[in-house]
Design an enzyme around this catalytic site. Structure first.
Site, PDB file in Angstrom:
ATOM      1  N   GLY A  40       0.813  -1.203   0.000  1.00 51.75           N
ATOM      2  CA  GLY A  40       0.000   0.000   0.000  1.00 51.75           C
ATOM      3  C   GLY A  40       0.848   1.255   0.000  1.00 51.75           C
ATOM      4  CB  CYS A  41       0.046   4.690   1.075  1.00 50.69           C
ATOM      5  SG  CYS A  41       0.818   6.313   1.245  1.00 50.69           S
ATOM      6  CG  PHE A  42       5.785   5.093  -0.896  1.00 49.55           C
ATOM      7  CD1 PHE A  42       5.148   6.300  -0.698  1.00 49.55           C
ATOM      8  CD2 PHE A  42       6.439   4.891  -2.107  1.00 49.55           C
ATOM      9  CE1 PHE A  42       5.156   7.294  -1.658  1.00 49.55           C
ATOM     10  CE2 PHE A  42       6.467   5.884  -3.083  1.00 49.55           C
ATOM     11  CZ  PHE A  42       5.821   7.092  -2.856  1.00 49.55           C
ATOM     12  CB  CYS A  44       1.142   3.694   5.700  1.00 49.59           C
ATOM     13  SG  CYS A  44      -0.169   4.883   5.344  1.00 49.59           S
TER      14      CYS A  44
END
Length: 211
Positions: A40-42, A44
Protein backbone atom coordinates in the site's frame (compact mmCIF):
# COMPACT_ATOMS: atom_id res chain seq x y z
CA UNK A 1 -11.50 -8.44 14.50
CA UNK A 2 -11.70 -4.73 13.64
CA UNK A 3 -9.65 -3.93 16.74
CA UNK A 4 -6.67 -5.73 15.22
CA UNK A 5 -6.91 -4.53 11.61
CA UNK A 6 -8.43 -1.11 10.95
CA UNK A 7 -8.05 -1.42 7.17
CA UNK A 8 -11.32 -2.56 5.52
CA UNK A 9 -10.90 -6.19 4.48
CA UNK A 10 -10.68 -9.64 6.00
CA UNK A 11 -7.63 -9.02 8.14
CA UNK A 12 -6.29 -10.78 11.18
CA UNK A 13 -8.34 -13.01 13.44
CA UNK A 14 -5.81 -12.79 16.28
CA UNK A 15 -3.68 -10.04 17.81
CA UNK A 16 -0.49 -9.27 15.85
CA UNK A 17 1.77 -10.53 18.63
CA UNK A 18 -0.01 -13.89 18.56
CA UNK A 19 1.06 -14.50 14.96
CA UNK A 20 4.08 -16.82 14.93
CA UNK A 21 7.52 -15.98 13.60
CA UNK A 22 8.58 -17.75 10.40
CA UNK A 23 9.50 -21.37 11.06
CA UNK A 24 12.50 -20.82 8.76
CA UNK A 25 14.45 -17.56 8.86
CA UNK A 26 17.71 -16.19 7.49
CA UNK A 27 20.92 -16.55 9.48
CA UNK A 28 21.96 -13.39 11.30
CA UNK A 29 25.55 -13.44 10.09
CA UNK A 30 25.47 -10.65 7.51
CA UNK A 31 26.82 -7.18 8.24
CA UNK A 32 23.92 -5.54 6.41
CA UNK A 33 20.48 -6.75 5.47
CA UNK A 34 18.23 -5.33 2.77
CA UNK A 35 14.56 -6.12 2.15
CA UNK A 36 12.11 -4.65 -0.36
CA UNK A 37 8.41 -4.80 0.52
CA UNK A 38 5.22 -3.29 -0.91
CA UNK A 39 2.00 -3.02 1.05
CA UNK A 40 0.00 0.00 0.00
CA UNK A 41 0.95 3.64 0.43
CA UNK A 42 4.66 3.94 1.14
CA UNK A 43 4.08 6.84 3.54
CA UNK A 44 2.52 4.32 5.92
CA UNK A 45 4.86 1.37 5.47
CA UNK A 46 7.92 3.62 5.76
CA UNK A 47 6.66 5.00 9.08
CA UNK A 48 6.14 1.52 10.56
CA UNK A 49 9.52 0.09 9.64
CA UNK A 50 11.46 3.25 10.46
CA UNK A 51 10.34 2.85 14.09
CA UNK A 52 11.96 -0.59 14.50
CA UNK A 53 15.20 -0.91 16.43
CA UNK A 54 17.80 -2.33 14.07
CA UNK A 55 16.42 -0.63 10.96
CA UNK A 56 19.10 1.68 9.60
CA UNK A 57 17.24 3.31 6.73
CA UNK A 58 13.90 3.09 4.94
CA UNK A 59 13.72 4.40 1.39
CA UNK A 60 10.32 4.83 -0.30
CA UNK A 61 10.27 4.11 -4.00
CA UNK A 62 8.88 2.20 -6.92
CA UNK A 63 9.53 -1.36 -8.04
CA UNK A 64 8.07 -3.63 -10.69
CA UNK A 65 8.20 -1.30 -13.70
CA UNK A 66 10.62 0.57 -15.93
CA UNK A 67 12.79 3.59 -15.19
CA UNK A 68 10.89 5.79 -17.67
CA UNK A 69 7.69 5.64 -15.59
CA UNK A 70 9.23 5.50 -12.10
CA UNK A 71 7.63 8.73 -10.95
CA UNK A 72 4.68 9.45 -8.68
CA UNK A 73 2.26 10.69 -11.34
CA UNK A 74 2.84 7.68 -13.60
CA UNK A 75 2.70 5.19 -10.74
CA UNK A 76 -0.52 6.70 -9.38
CA UNK A 77 -2.17 6.04 -12.76
CA UNK A 78 -1.94 2.32 -12.03
CA UNK A 79 -0.60 1.65 -15.53
CA UNK A 80 3.18 1.77 -14.96
CA UNK A 81 3.52 -1.70 -13.46
CA UNK A 82 5.23 -0.38 -10.34
CA UNK A 83 4.21 -0.90 -6.77
CA UNK A 84 4.76 1.72 -4.09
CA UNK A 85 7.54 -0.05 -2.20
CA UNK A 86 10.09 0.52 0.54
CA UNK A 87 13.71 -0.62 0.64
CA UNK A 88 14.70 -1.41 4.22
CA UNK A 89 18.35 -1.50 5.29
CA UNK A 90 18.71 -3.26 8.63
CA UNK A 91 21.17 -4.83 11.05
CA UNK A 92 20.56 -8.61 11.07
CA UNK A 93 22.20 -8.89 14.48
CA UNK A 94 19.27 -6.92 15.94
CA UNK A 95 16.41 -7.72 13.58
CA UNK A 96 15.97 -10.69 11.29
CA UNK A 97 14.39 -10.85 7.85
CA UNK A 98 11.67 -13.01 9.38
CA UNK A 99 10.91 -10.38 12.01
CA UNK A 100 10.46 -7.80 9.25
CA UNK A 101 8.02 -10.14 7.51
CA UNK A 102 6.08 -10.64 10.75
CA UNK A 103 5.60 -6.88 11.09
CA UNK A 104 4.80 -6.61 7.38
CA UNK A 105 1.96 -9.14 7.59
CA UNK A 106 0.51 -8.13 10.94
CA UNK A 107 0.97 -4.36 11.29
CA UNK A 108 2.10 -2.64 8.09
CA UNK A 109 -0.84 -3.68 5.88
CA UNK A 110 -3.63 -6.18 5.27
CA UNK A 111 -2.15 -8.98 3.11
CA UNK A 112 -5.55 -10.45 2.26
CA UNK A 113 -6.42 -7.52 -0.01
CA UNK A 114 -5.54 -7.89 -3.68
CA UNK A 115 -4.39 -4.79 -5.58
CA UNK A 116 -5.63 -2.42 -2.90
CA UNK A 117 -5.34 -1.27 0.70
CA UNK A 118 -8.60 0.06 1.99
CA UNK A 119 -9.67 3.00 -0.18
CA UNK A 120 -6.36 2.96 -2.10
CA UNK A 121 -7.19 0.85 -5.14
CA UNK A 122 -4.89 -0.23 -7.97
CA UNK A 123 -1.96 -2.50 -8.73
CA UNK A 124 0.39 0.17 -7.38
CA UNK A 125 -0.97 -0.70 -3.92
CA UNK A 126 -0.53 -4.46 -4.27
CA UNK A 127 0.87 -6.61 -1.50
CA UNK A 128 4.23 -7.84 -2.75
CA UNK A 129 7.56 -9.08 -1.45
CA UNK A 130 10.51 -8.52 -3.77
CA UNK A 131 13.05 -11.20 -2.74
CA UNK A 132 16.61 -10.13 -3.43
CA UNK A 133 17.97 -13.69 -3.52
CA UNK A 134 16.80 -17.30 -3.35
CA UNK A 135 17.13 -17.36 0.45
CA UNK A 136 14.67 -14.50 0.88
CA UNK A 137 12.37 -16.15 -1.64
CA UNK A 138 12.35 -19.41 0.32
CA UNK A 139 11.70 -17.70 3.66
CA UNK A 140 8.91 -15.51 2.26
CA UNK A 141 7.17 -18.34 0.39
CA UNK A 142 7.43 -20.60 3.41
CA UNK A 143 6.01 -17.95 5.74
CA UNK A 144 3.02 -17.28 3.51
CA UNK A 145 2.25 -21.01 3.44
CA UNK A 146 2.77 -21.21 7.21
CA UNK A 147 0.36 -18.34 7.93
CA UNK A 148 -2.28 -19.65 5.56
CA UNK A 149 -2.06 -23.08 7.17
CA UNK A 150 -2.32 -21.57 10.66
CA UNK A 151 -5.54 -19.77 9.71
CA UNK A 152 -4.60 -16.51 11.43
CA UNK A 153 -6.27 -14.54 8.63
CA UNK A 154 -9.93 -14.83 7.73
CA UNK A 155 -9.07 -15.02 4.03
CA UNK A 156 -6.15 -16.38 1.99
CA UNK A 157 -3.04 -14.21 1.83
CA UNK A 158 -2.92 -12.33 -1.49
CA UNK A 159 0.75 -11.31 -1.20
CA UNK A 160 2.79 -12.11 -4.30
CA UNK A 161 6.52 -12.65 -4.78
CA UNK A 162 8.10 -10.70 -7.64
CA UNK A 163 11.59 -11.88 -8.41
CA UNK A 164 12.86 -9.33 -10.91
CA UNK A 165 13.09 -5.58 -11.28
CA UNK A 166 15.01 -2.53 -10.17
CA UNK A 167 14.19 -0.31 -7.21
CA UNK A 168 13.74 3.39 -8.02
CA UNK A 169 13.81 5.86 -5.09
CA UNK A 170 10.75 8.09 -4.86
CA UNK A 171 10.85 11.86 -5.12
CA UNK A 172 12.48 13.60 -2.13
CA UNK A 173 9.22 15.00 -0.75
CA UNK A 174 7.97 11.46 -0.02
CA UNK A 175 10.90 10.64 2.26
CA UNK A 176 9.91 10.49 5.96
CA UNK A 177 6.56 11.92 4.88
CA UNK A 178 4.52 10.68 7.85
CA UNK A 179 7.16 11.82 10.33
CA UNK A 180 7.26 15.31 8.81
CA UNK A 181 3.49 15.63 8.28
CA UNK A 182 1.71 14.01 11.26
CA UNK A 183 -1.27 16.31 10.90
CA UNK A 184 -1.92 15.51 7.25
CA UNK A 185 -5.37 13.85 7.16
CA UNK A 186 -4.29 10.66 5.39
CA UNK A 187 -1.30 10.23 7.69
CA UNK A 188 -3.43 10.85 10.79
CA UNK A 189 -6.12 8.42 9.66
CA UNK A 190 -4.02 5.60 8.22
CA UNK A 191 -0.31 5.81 9.07
CA UNK A 192 -0.43 6.83 12.73
CA UNK A 193 -2.85 4.04 13.77
CA UNK A 194 -0.38 1.56 12.31
CA UNK A 195 2.34 3.04 14.50
CA UNK A 196 0.05 2.77 17.51
CA UNK A 197 -0.51 -0.89 16.69
CA UNK A 198 3.23 -1.47 16.33
CA UNK A 199 3.95 0.07 19.74
CA UNK A 200 1.09 -1.85 21.37
CA UNK A 201 2.02 -5.29 20.07
CA UNK A 202 5.75 -5.06 19.31
CA UNK A 203 6.89 -2.26 21.60
CA UNK A 204 10.04 -4.09 22.64
CA UNK A 205 11.11 -4.19 18.99
CA UNK A 206 10.97 -0.42 18.56
CA UNK A 207 13.72 2.13 19.11
CA UNK A 208 11.58 4.00 21.64
CA UNK A 209 8.34 3.57 23.50
CA UNK A 210 5.49 5.94 22.62
CA UNK A 211 4.91 8.90 24.93
Amino acid sequence: MAAFCPIPGQGLQVAPDQVPMPAVDLARDDDMGVAVLAGGCFWCTEAVFAALDGVLNVMPGYMGGDAATANYDAVCSGRSGHAEAIRISYNPAKLSFGALLRVFFTVAHDPTQRNRQGHDVGTQYRSTIFPLDHRQQQVAAGYIAQLDAAGVFAAPIATTLELHGAFFPAEAYHHRYAERNPGQPYVAAVALPKLDKLYEHFGTWTRRQPD
